[in-house]
Scaffold this active site. Sequence first.
Site, PDB file in Angstrom:
ATOM      1  N   TYR A   1       0.813  -1.123   0.145  1.00 57.82           N
ATOM      2  CA  TYR A   1      -0.342   0.007   0.017  1.00 57.82           C
ATOM      3  C   TYR A   1       0.913   1.217   0.087  1.00 57.82           C
ATOM      4  CZ  TYR A   1      -3.728  -3.373   1.231  1.00 57.82           C
ATOM      5  OH  TYR A   1      -4.689  -4.332   1.137  1.00 57.82           O
TER       6      TYR A   1
ATOM      7  N   ASP B   1       0.001 -11.503   8.799  1.00 55.89           N
ATOM      8  CA  ASP B   1       0.487 -12.679   7.823  1.00 55.89           C
ATOM      9  C   ASP B   1       2.230 -12.519   8.326  1.00 55.89           C
ATOM     10  OD1 ASP B   1      -1.165 -14.276   6.735  1.00 55.89           O
ATOM     11  OD2 ASP B   1      -1.600 -12.470   5.306  1.00 55.89           O
TER      12      ASP B   1
ATOM     13  N   HIS C   1       4.375  -6.097  -4.851  1.00 53.11           N
ATOM     14  CA  HIS C   1       2.974  -6.356  -4.952  1.00 53.11           C
ATOM     15  C   HIS C   1       2.346  -5.121  -4.712  1.00 53.11           C
ATOM     16  CE1 HIS C   1       1.655  -6.994  -0.746  1.00 53.11           C
ATOM     17  NE2 HIS C   1       2.784  -7.165  -0.572  1.00 53.11           N
TER      18      HIS C   1
ATOM     19  N   TYR D   1     -11.312  -0.917   1.191  1.00 53.52           N
ATOM     20  CA  TYR D   1     -11.197  -0.759   2.382  1.00 53.52           C
ATOM     21  C   TYR D   1      -9.663  -0.156   2.770  1.00 53.52           C
ATOM     22  CZ  TYR D   1      -7.775  -4.318   4.607  1.00 53.52           C
ATOM     23  OH  TYR D   1      -6.419  -4.871   4.925  1.00 53.52           O
ATOM     24  N   ARG D   2      -8.964   0.092   2.024  1.00 49.39           N
ATOM     25  CA  ARG D   2      -7.500   0.251   2.233  1.00 49.39           C
ATOM     26  C   ARG D   2      -6.979   0.398   0.676  1.00 49.39           C
ATOM     27  NH1 ARG D   2      -3.911  -3.444   5.612  1.00 49.39           N
ATOM     28  NH2 ARG D   2      -2.013  -2.305   6.160  1.00 49.39           N
TER      29      ARG D   2
END
Length: 514
Positions: free
Chosen positions: A79, A138, A378, A460-461
């Site tokens: 993000y 995670d 990613h 959501y983000r």
Amino acid sequence: MTLEKAIARFEDVVGPEHVLRGERMGEFRDPFQPEGWEDHLPSAVVQPETVEQIQEIVRVAAQWSVPLWTNSQGRNNGYGGAGPRLSGSVTVNLRRMNRILEIEDELCYALVEPGVSFLQLDGALRDGGHPLTLSVPDIGWGSLVGNSLEHGITYLKYGQDFMAPCGLEVVTADGEVLRTGMGGVPGSRTWNLYRRGLGPSLDQLFMQSNFGIVTKMGIWLQPQPEVIMPVTVTVPREEDIVPLADTLRRLLLDGTIAGVPCMYNTPSAAAMVTQRSDWYDGDGPMPEAVLDRIGRELGIGRWIARISLWGDGPVVDHRYAKIQQAFGAIPGATVTGKRTTPAGARELEHPSDRVAAGVPSLDLQMMAGWRAGARGGHMDFAPVIALDGAELLRFLRTFRPMVEAAGLDFKSAIMAVSERSAVYVSGANFGFDDEEQARLVYDTMQRLVTEAGKLGYGNYRAHLSVMDVAADQFSFNDHAYLRFVERLKDAVDPQGVFAPGKQGIWPASRRRPR
């Protein structure tokens, strides 16, 4: 000149060794951004150690109109990592504020500063002999505070509906210190026990926002259970997501399953333990035959669900039997459970099973390297969707072709954050040394966010580069929501010092016309 004067004052506040410039601030950018890109780069990094230092940093920034971007550990990878939304901002990094202030065994909570990571608190629980379990994400290197403020997902009891945080201490834009909820009562014992206060509840205002700097947070823990059992369910066909999700929802609603179970498609599950090149080196998305082979050889099918059970042995056994019966009705499904103890969970072979049991580690970092190993990154597309099998399949069949048309694998991690809803995280992998491939992923993510908004899905983000686009999708009544939070921003941070542009919330001085 204004910036340099402010930085000189920051050095006075925290010491010159704790103000980073040039090469010393290299890690405070998006780690997956190609080296030559200059988006989301700070002008300096300031690392305070106390609340009082933060107060003074905020006052200096207001005096010189210097934008601040705050992070805790700065591990928000996928993000934007530690990078600021507005290039040239001064990053306030809180890693030095890493004290665990309280661990309470009977009421099952801890009070921590922003620099405390999941790994650190887990270690403190073990070393101190505390009979408590922490719900973990995670990858365990992130900050408990930072993860919670970004609505980061964890998987045990208090991961559900993001219930773990309770009670915040915040430095506001005028340099004052605020405590939310019952923390507003001096000496209150219930600050980290009761989520609300008298009047409006403020905690959520400081999550995914730019209204203040959080300096302390309560975190709820759960009693260490007698037994913990990671459970996996595999199904052989892509369309089996329908009965898989519907069965999961029913078991969540009746209380058989708690926490945050997840459903991963084949490439997402395979990325936990292998790389793409182990299976396919061709151009374009992985063919169906390859996906089927991966599913067979790794024993993960086309979907694998990760579930966690915990409690007294007979209770866990009863719930597991019910799960076996429910998912066993899906043709070709397999159900596997590994009954263990909290201590034994640390020795489980698969890193995903350890996470499901509340054991933090760094092992799942390798998921970012699906395409390019250590030089792989990613970027995540993460809308919220109803936990409804038919809708999930429609979503998949709408967005998978868009991703694959760009030559990318459609990776899916569906995280059931409540009994009724899920976050559908579709991560696109790329090598960050390949600018063309990186740009393709960035452009594809922008398109996915926009197309999802047309169908009624909001993220959501959001990644730094997609925040404005993601915010634009919340357009009900001419963006009434965004106009409201902009009024809040102007009221509580009139100079626009805190995190300009975060989640699409810009101060008046930088606001773009609609």
